[in-house]
Design an enzyme around this catalytic site. Structure first.
Site, PDB file in Angstrom:
ATOM      1  N   LYS A  13       9.017  -4.943   2.004  1.00 38.58           N
ATOM      2  CA  LYS A  13       8.571  -4.689   0.489  1.00 38.58           C
ATOM      3  C   LYS A  13       8.820  -3.108   0.303  1.00 38.58           C
ATOM      4  O   LYS A  13       9.353  -2.665  -0.294  1.00 38.58           O
ATOM      5  CB  LYS A  13       7.752  -5.676  -0.306  1.00 38.58           C
ATOM      6  N   ARG A  88       1.703 -12.265  -7.467  1.00 43.12           N
ATOM      7  CA  ARG A  88       1.508 -13.002  -6.006  1.00 43.12           C
ATOM      8  C   ARG A  88       0.750 -14.433  -6.163  1.00 43.12           C
ATOM      9  O   ARG A  88       0.713 -14.996  -5.268  1.00 43.12           O
ATOM     10  CB  ARG A  88       0.529 -12.111  -5.362  1.00 43.12           C
ATOM     11  N   ARG A 160      -3.341  -1.128  10.182  1.00 43.14           N
ATOM     12  CA  ARG A 160      -3.997  -1.510   9.189  1.00 43.14           C
ATOM     13  C   ARG A 160      -5.218  -2.363   9.572  1.00 43.14           C
ATOM     14  O   ARG A 160      -4.578  -3.471  10.531  1.00 43.14           O
ATOM     15  CB  ARG A 160      -3.239  -2.138   8.122  1.00 43.14           C
ATOM     16  N   ARG A 171      -2.866 -14.302   6.166  1.00 39.20           N
ATOM     17  CA  ARG A 171      -1.980 -13.821   5.405  1.00 39.20           C
ATOM     18  C   ARG A 171      -0.771 -14.633   4.886  1.00 39.20           C
ATOM     19  O   ARG A 171      -0.480 -14.781   3.726  1.00 39.20           O
ATOM     20  CB  ARG A 171      -1.725 -12.418   5.451  1.00 39.20           C
TER      21      ARG A 171
HETATM   22  P1  AP5 Z   1       6.690  -3.209   5.374  1.00 36.66           P
HETATM   23  O1  AP5 Z   1       7.659  -2.445   4.460  1.00 36.66           O
HETATM   24  O2  AP5 Z   1       5.203  -2.416   5.652  1.00 36.66           O
HETATM   25  O3  AP5 Z   1       6.302  -4.634   4.832  1.00 36.66           O
HETATM   26  P2  AP5 Z   1       5.826  -5.387   3.443  1.00 36.66           P
HETATM   27  O4  AP5 Z   1       6.468  -6.381   2.988  1.00 36.66           O
HETATM   28  O5  AP5 Z   1       5.214  -4.140   2.311  1.00 36.66           O
HETATM   29  O6  AP5 Z   1       4.268  -5.699   4.007  1.00 36.66           O
HETATM   30  P3  AP5 Z   1       2.713  -5.575   3.676  1.00 36.66           P
HETATM   31  O7  AP5 Z   1       2.080  -6.197   4.929  1.00 36.66           O
HETATM   32  O8  AP5 Z   1       2.421  -4.475   3.238  1.00 36.66           O
HETATM   33  O9  AP5 Z   1       2.998  -6.665   2.760  1.00 36.66           O
HETATM   34  P4  AP5 Z   1       1.627  -7.491   2.081  1.00 36.66           P
HETATM   35  O10 AP5 Z   1       2.331  -8.195   0.937  1.00 36.66           O
HETATM   36  O11 AP5 Z   1       0.987  -8.432   3.058  1.00 36.66           O
HETATM   37  O12 AP5 Z   1       0.574  -6.396   1.860  1.00 36.66           O
HETATM   38  P5  AP5 Z   1       0.246  -5.486   0.634  1.00 36.66           P
HETATM   39  O13 AP5 Z   1       0.045  -4.246   0.919  1.00 36.66           O
HETATM   40  O14 AP5 Z   1       1.012  -5.813  -0.575  1.00 36.66           O
HETATM   41  O15 AP5 Z   1       7.425  -3.336   6.685  1.00 36.66           O
HETATM   42  C1  AP5 Z   1       6.631  -4.157   7.945  1.00 36.66           C
HETATM   43  C2  AP5 Z   1       7.068  -3.498   9.030  1.00 36.66           C
HETATM   44  O16 AP5 Z   1       8.472  -3.799   9.303  1.00 36.66           O
HETATM   45  C3  AP5 Z   1       7.004  -1.749   9.015  1.00 36.66           C
HETATM   46  O17 AP5 Z   1       6.663  -1.342  10.225  1.00 36.66           O
HETATM   47  C4  AP5 Z   1       8.662  -1.689   8.867  1.00 36.66           C
HETATM   48  O18 AP5 Z   1       8.940  -0.249   9.450  1.00 36.66           O
HETATM   49  C5  AP5 Z   1       9.307  -2.488   9.475  1.00 36.66           C
HETATM   50  N1  AP5 Z   1      10.628  -3.245   8.912  1.00 36.66           N
HETATM   51  C6  AP5 Z   1      10.983  -3.423   7.536  1.00 36.66           C
HETATM   52  N2  AP5 Z   1      12.055  -3.656   7.539  1.00 36.66           N
HETATM   53  C7  AP5 Z   1      12.646  -3.359   8.775  1.00 36.66           C
HETATM   54  C8  AP5 Z   1      14.015  -3.855   9.412  1.00 36.66           C
HETATM   55  N3  AP5 Z   1      15.055  -4.284   8.454  1.00 36.66           N
HETATM   56  N4  AP5 Z   1      14.352  -3.601  10.650  1.00 36.66           N
HETATM   57  C9  AP5 Z   1      13.259  -3.273  11.493  1.00 36.66           C
HETATM   58  N5  AP5 Z   1      12.068  -2.918  10.940  1.00 36.66           N
HETATM   59  C10 AP5 Z   1      11.618  -3.178   9.757  1.00 36.66           C
HETATM   60  O19 AP5 Z   1      -1.500  -6.173   0.235  1.00 36.66           O
HETATM   61  C11 AP5 Z   1      -2.298  -5.995   1.057  1.00 36.66           C
HETATM   62  C12 AP5 Z   1      -3.527  -6.910   0.717  1.00 36.66           C
HETATM   63  O20 AP5 Z   1      -3.856  -6.303  -0.820  1.00 36.66           O
HETATM   64  C13 AP5 Z   1      -3.166  -8.213   0.189  1.00 36.66           C
HETATM   65  O21 AP5 Z   1      -3.536  -9.069   1.435  1.00 36.66           O
HETATM   66  C14 AP5 Z   1      -4.216  -8.745  -0.762  1.00 36.66           C
HETATM   67  O22 AP5 Z   1      -5.601  -8.886  -0.094  1.00 36.66           O
HETATM   68  C15 AP5 Z   1      -4.232  -7.392  -1.703  1.00 36.66           C
HETATM   69  N6  AP5 Z   1      -3.478  -7.516  -2.680  1.00 36.66           N
HETATM   70  C16 AP5 Z   1      -2.152  -6.863  -2.754  1.00 36.66           C
HETATM   71  N7  AP5 Z   1      -1.573  -7.227  -3.959  1.00 36.66           N
HETATM   72  C17 AP5 Z   1      -2.060  -8.313  -4.546  1.00 36.66           C
HETATM   73  C18 AP5 Z   1      -1.964  -9.090  -5.566  1.00 36.66           C
HETATM   74  N8  AP5 Z   1      -0.878  -9.160  -6.369  1.00 36.66           N
HETATM   75  N9  AP5 Z   1      -2.786 -10.082  -5.766  1.00 36.66           N
HETATM   76  C19 AP5 Z   1      -3.950 -10.323  -5.114  1.00 36.66           C
HETATM   77  N10 AP5 Z   1      -4.144  -9.546  -3.941  1.00 36.66           N
HETATM   78  C20 AP5 Z   1      -3.424  -8.427  -3.736  1.00 36.66           C
END
Ligand code: AP5
Length: 215
Positions: A13, A88, A160, A171
């Protein structure tokens, strides 16, 4: 244009959002990034959120809805925005619907990024972030030129706290239980588009998304 990127942890994402906001000239609103910045700055909200985030749990809906409802009032959101990691839960989606109704905003598309679990695991364990600019790398798929150093700003790269294997498992479970129901929620509103993204380069996946939302 108002977009939501929906998908499990590690689906890409954040990575795709970065490229899409450049193409469509709209800001990315990543609740995860906003929370990580609050944690780094030691704010009251960050202190509350850290305990949930480190355990791989969701931060309570009222905190998150408050953050988003304020952020979308900012001037840079006047031509639209991309929501990354929000909503979410069904409660968050309902709250967002009410905010849009009140503000007369229209949600254009929800992109549902589908990635196999073994691929998610590898992407998350391999991810490295820049401490300074937040740049996103991967030791397996997108390594920096110099190990441990950001290509863009030479900041130090780190893993992270929630990218440890046991936290990743939690997660993914939280996603399946609390976030996956949003797939049918938005399907019923006829605005959900699936993008299968287990294979293919970052650029190829971004092109798929652009084809759906219109170039
Ligand atoms: P990346 O783009 O980093 O993936 P992502 O989907 O953004 O993953 P996140 O772990 O950031 O999502 P998340 O939803 O768990 O965490 P968030 O920060 O929102 O890609 C991952 C890796 O893959 C990268 O290294 C990239 O280079 C690689 N990659 C991607 N596509 C590729 C491809 N096609 N080929 C090769 N490599 C590829 O949330 C963190 C925490 O915050 C949550 O756990 C929660 O505690 C809190 N939080 C955030 N939002 C909320 C909410 N709305 N409600 C409640 N709690 C929340």
């Amino acid at each position: 244009m108002i977009l939501i990127l929906l998908g499990p942890p590690g689906a890409g994402k954040g990575t795709y959002s970065q490229r899409l906001i450049e193409a469509y000239k709209i800001p990315q609103i990543s609740t995860g990034e906003i929370l990580r910045t609050s944690v780094k700055n030691g704010t009251e909200m960050g202190t509350k959120a850290k305990g949930y985030m480190d355990k791989g749990l969701l931060v309570p809906d009222e905190i998150i809805v408050g953050i988003v409802s304020e952020r979308i009032k900012d001037a840079d959101c006047k031509n639209g925005f991309l929501l990354d990691g929000f909503p979410r839960t069904v409660e968050q989606a309902n709250a967002l619907g009410l905010i849009f109704e009140k503000s007369k905003l229209k949600l254009d598309s929800v992109i549902n990024i589908i990635v196999k679990e073994d691929v998610l695991f590898k992407r998350l364990t391999g991810r490295r972030m820049c401490k300074v600019c937040g740049g996103n790398y991967n030791i397996y798929t997108l390594p920096s030129k110099v190990e441990g150093v950001c290509d863009k700003c030479e900041g130090a790269l780190y893993q992270r706290e929630d990218d440890k294997p046991e936290t990743i498992e939690r997660r993914l479970k939280v996603y399946a239980e609390q976030t996956a129901p949003l797939i049918n929620y938005y399907k019923d509103k006829n605005i959900l588009h699936d993008v299968v993204a287990s294979e293919g380069s970052i650029e190829e996946i971004v092109e798929k998304i652009k084809t759906i939302i219109g170039k």
